[in-house]
Design a protein around this motif. Structure first.
Motif, PDB file in Angstrom:
ATOM      1  N   VAL A  70      42.260 -36.007 -13.888  1.00 12.33           N
ATOM      2  CA  VAL A  70      41.461 -34.982 -13.199  1.00 12.33           C
ATOM      3  C   VAL A  70      42.125 -33.518 -13.448  1.00 12.33           C
ATOM      4  CG1 VAL A  70      41.135 -34.110 -10.821  1.00 12.33           C
ATOM      5  CG2 VAL A  70      40.966 -36.754 -11.113  1.00 12.33           C
ATOM      6  N   GLY A  71      43.339 -33.553 -13.278  1.00 11.94           N
ATOM      7  CA  GLY A  71      43.990 -32.090 -13.905  1.00 11.94           C
ATOM      8  C   GLY A  71      43.529 -31.861 -14.934  1.00 11.94           C
ATOM      9  N   GLY A  72      43.451 -32.673 -16.086  1.00 11.11           N
ATOM     10  CA  GLY A  72      42.958 -32.399 -17.401  1.00 11.11           C
ATOM     11  C   GLY A  72      41.693 -31.950 -17.459  1.00 11.11           C
ATOM     12  N   TYR A  73      40.856 -32.641 -16.672  1.00  8.28           N
ATOM     13  CA  TYR A  73      39.303 -32.223 -16.925  1.00  8.28           C
ATOM     14  C   TYR A  73      39.094 -30.927 -16.143  1.00  8.28           C
ATOM     15  CZ  TYR A  73      34.685 -32.196 -15.342  1.00  8.28           C
ATOM     16  OH  TYR A  73      33.084 -32.000 -15.046  1.00  8.28           O
ATOM     17  N   VAL A  74      39.868 -30.590 -15.142  1.00  7.69           N
ATOM     18  CA  VAL A  74      39.852 -29.299 -14.422  1.00  7.69           C
ATOM     19  C   VAL A  74      40.370 -28.259 -15.394  1.00  7.69           C
ATOM     20  CG1 VAL A  74      40.290 -27.863 -12.360  1.00  7.69           C
ATOM     21  CG2 VAL A  74      39.919 -30.133 -11.946  1.00  7.69           C
ATOM     22  N   VAL A  75      41.261 -28.495 -16.004  1.00  5.77           N
ATOM     23  CA  VAL A  75      41.958 -27.504 -16.907  1.00  5.77           C
ATOM     24  C   VAL A  75      40.783 -27.135 -17.926  1.00  5.77           C
ATOM     25  CG1 VAL A  75      43.437 -27.136 -18.965  1.00  5.77           C
ATOM     26  CG2 VAL A  75      44.460 -27.759 -16.816  1.00  5.77           C
ATOM     27  N   ALA A  76      40.175 -28.129 -18.486  1.00  7.32           N
ATOM     28  CA  ALA A  76      39.009 -27.979 -19.704  1.00  7.32           C
ATOM     29  C   ALA A  76      37.463 -27.364 -19.045  1.00  7.32           C
ATOM     30  CB  ALA A  76      38.784 -29.414 -20.308  1.00  7.32           C
ATOM     31  N   THR A  77      37.284 -27.626 -17.757  1.00 10.21           N
ATOM     32  CA  THR A  77      35.882 -27.295 -17.368  1.00 10.21           C
ATOM     33  C   THR A  77      35.919 -26.164 -16.258  1.00 10.21           C
ATOM     34  OG1 THR A  77      36.109 -28.877 -15.810  1.00 10.21           O
ATOM     35  CG2 THR A  77      35.162 -29.479 -17.964  1.00 10.21           C
ATOM     36  N   ARG A  78      37.027 -26.053 -15.574  1.00  7.15           N
ATOM     37  CA  ARG A  78      36.789 -25.039 -14.252  1.00  7.15           C
ATOM     38  C   ARG A  78      38.142 -23.887 -14.334  1.00  7.15           C
ATOM     39  NH1 ARG A  78      32.019 -26.294 -12.175  1.00  7.15           N
ATOM     40  NH2 ARG A  78      31.724 -28.241 -12.039  1.00  7.15           N
ATOM     41  N   ASN A  79      39.280 -24.453 -13.654  1.00  6.68           N
ATOM     42  CA  ASN A  79      40.323 -23.403 -13.436  1.00  6.68           C
ATOM     43  C   ASN A  79      41.530 -24.021 -13.982  1.00  6.68           C
ATOM     44  OD1 ASN A  79      42.363 -21.690 -12.390  1.00  6.68           O
ATOM     45  ND2 ASN A  79      41.445 -21.551 -10.499  1.00  6.68           N
ATOM     46  N   PRO A  80      42.202 -23.396 -14.995  1.00  2.51           N
ATOM     47  CA  PRO A  80      43.392 -23.986 -15.690  1.00  2.51           C
ATOM     48  C   PRO A  80      44.485 -23.958 -14.810  1.00  2.51           C
ATOM     49  CG  PRO A  80      42.380 -22.252 -17.214  1.00  2.51           C
ATOM     50  CD  PRO A  80      41.549 -22.283 -15.785  1.00  2.51           C
ATOM     51  N   LEU A  81      44.628 -23.116 -13.993  1.00  2.08           N
ATOM     52  CA  LEU A  81      45.891 -23.124 -13.123  1.00  2.08           C
ATOM     53  C   LEU A  81      45.682 -24.391 -11.983  1.00  2.08           C
ATOM     54  CD1 LEU A  81      48.437 -21.543 -12.269  1.00  2.08           C
ATOM     55  CD2 LEU A  81      47.202 -20.098 -10.685  1.00  2.08           C
ATOM     56  N   VAL A  82      44.649 -24.383 -11.400  1.00  4.73           N
ATOM     57  CA  VAL A  82      44.525 -25.533 -10.643  1.00  4.73           C
ATOM     58  C   VAL A  82      44.565 -26.792 -11.192  1.00  4.73           C
ATOM     59  CG1 VAL A  82      42.831 -26.534  -8.863  1.00  4.73           C
ATOM     60  CG2 VAL A  82      43.101 -24.286  -8.717  1.00  4.73           C
TER      61      VAL A  82
END
Length: 136
Positions: A70-82
């Protein structure tokens, strides 16, 4: 010297090392756990109900790896810091779960919580304790 003091010296304990320091051992009448000076436990053979070996807490390991995903997905699509924060928490959780792998759980009669140890060789330790105590 008292008879009890002489009995303590005549007990032969077969020891097996723990990963975290200390040892687990057995004699003819009891199982002993020494966690490196922190805590010493003596369990009579008659009080031991069963001995389990658990390789890994799979549910926590899978959730940790999902959190990394999930962290990898959020880095790629939304907010890299989160996303990096999610992935870091997942990696840390998996690391802690992996450190607790191959634990030996000794269920003791009339005790709410079992005694949990992490021997260096969990299978050999379980077999030796079960043979000594007479469990399957």
């Amino acid at each position: 010297m008292s008879e009890q003091g002489q009995e303590r010296r005549s007990v032969e304990i077969t020891r097996m090392p723990l990963r975290t320091g200390g040892w687990i051992g057995y004699s003819e009448d009891a199982v002993y756990v020494d966690r490196g000076g922190e805590e010493r436990v003596k369990i009579a053979n008659e009080a031991i109900q069963k001995i389990d070996r658990r390789l890994l807490e799979w549910d926590i390991a899978v959730m940790s790896l999902l959190l990394v995903g999930v962290g990898g997905y959020v880095v790629a699509t939304r907010n890299p810091l989160v996303g990096v924060a999610f992935a870091a928490v997942g990696v840390y959780s998996f690391y802690r779960t992996y450190r607790k792998r191959k634990k030996l759980v000794v269920h003791v009669e009339n005790k709410r919580k079992p005694v949990v140890v992490h021997p260096e060789r969990s299978r050999e330790c379980q077999e030796a304790l079960a043979d000594n105590i007479g469990l399957e």
